[in-house]
Write an enzyme that holds these catalytic residues in place. Structure first.
Site: not given
Length: 299
Positions: A188, A247
């Protein structure tokens, strides 16, 4: 973004399963299950039935300690929300709180950051959480404890220096005075895997570093402070005291925040909006795998 966030010693945010077992019936100790229904970034641990540490209350982190009226997911709660819920659980400011979750170390650090930033001093994370408790053969139950009905006296007072917003993060990317560390998976971070939320760009905050949250853990527990320090210094190539943790939506970044504080970093802050905010704003600069070199931006 001055260096005023609360400085911690290396171990004052954790308690062991042994300590909790020995203090389980203390009258001024509250055990809060901060487990979340959705787990991202790791294979979820699943249980056949509700499994709870004795005397634990259900914190309902996603419901009562999240601003559910906000546009972004998992948004930090208001001080009023925290006051109302913690008082409802019967907790006083002089009490001690231990938070844990059923994944080991996942969402309990989020609860810890919320409570600390709201002025609750004596709050700790159960290192290893429910999996470690089970591994150590301590007793469990299939029911949550019920709040006593008496209202606690804790009144939250939000200390804003625990968090940074996107304007502060943008400034940090330009000044070089802060190291931005991303807890998401490598795929990611590099933009090699589609984001789970619709409309998100793929990639990472420009100039940020990648430290997937599982890498600060040994199985279900935090690595030792010396190991954490070595890991972070090797990643960012400096012992600068200024770190911003990010995050997907502000949950696993809290794991990195705890790890950095255990490693001795004095000014560690949470970007609560994280990629759910940054990735959705086309005006904010990002990098992908083709923009960054693996020896400086990826662990």
């Amino acid at each position: 973004m001055d260096a005023t966030a609360t400085t911690l010693t290396k171990n004052d945010c954790l308690v062991s399963t042994k300590w909790l077992a020995e203090n389980l019936t203390q009258p001024n100790l509250f055990i809060l299950d901060a487990s979340m229904s959705k787990v991202v970034g790791r294979t979820p641990l699943e249980y056949n039935e509700l499994t709870v540490i004795p005397n634990a209350l259900h914190l309902k982190l996603e419901e009562h300690l999240t601003d559910t009226s906000a546009k972004l997911p998992n948004t930090f709660p208001t001080a009023e929300q925290v006051t109302l819920h913690i008082q409802h659980l019967g907790i006083n400011i002089s009490d001690t709180i231990v938070v844990y979750d059923n994944q080991g170390i996942y969402s309990a650090p989020r609860a810890w950051v919320i409570l600390k930033s709201m002025g609750f001093d004596k709050v700790f994370i159960l290192d290893g959480g429910l999996p470690q408790w089970l591994a150590d053969n301590y007793p469990v139950t299939d029911k949550y404890a019920i709040a006593s009905g008496r209202r606690g006296d804790f009144v939250a007072s939000f200390e804003s220096n625990w968090l940074v917003n996107k304007k502060q993060v943008l400034k940090a990317t330009q000044s070089g005075a802060y190291s931005i560390i991303d807890a998401r998976t490598r795929e990611r971070f590099l933009g090699q895997k589609e984001e789970p939320r619709e409309g998100m760009r793929s990639g990472h905050i420009r100039g940020s570093y990648n430290l997937p949250f599982l890498e600060v853990l040994d199985d279900n527990k935090f690595k030792e402070p010396e190991k954490l320090e070595e890991l972070i210094v090797d990643l960012i190539c400096t012992k600068s005291p200024n770190i911003i943790c990010t995050c997907g939506s502000g949950i696993t970044a809290c794991i990195l925040l705890i790890a950095a504080r255990m490693a001795g970093y004095s000014n560690v802050q949470l970007y609560d909006g994280s990629w759910s905010e940054w990735g959705a704003d086309s005006q904010l600069p990002i990098d992908t795998a083709t923009d960054c070199s693996s020896d400086t931006k990826v662990d």
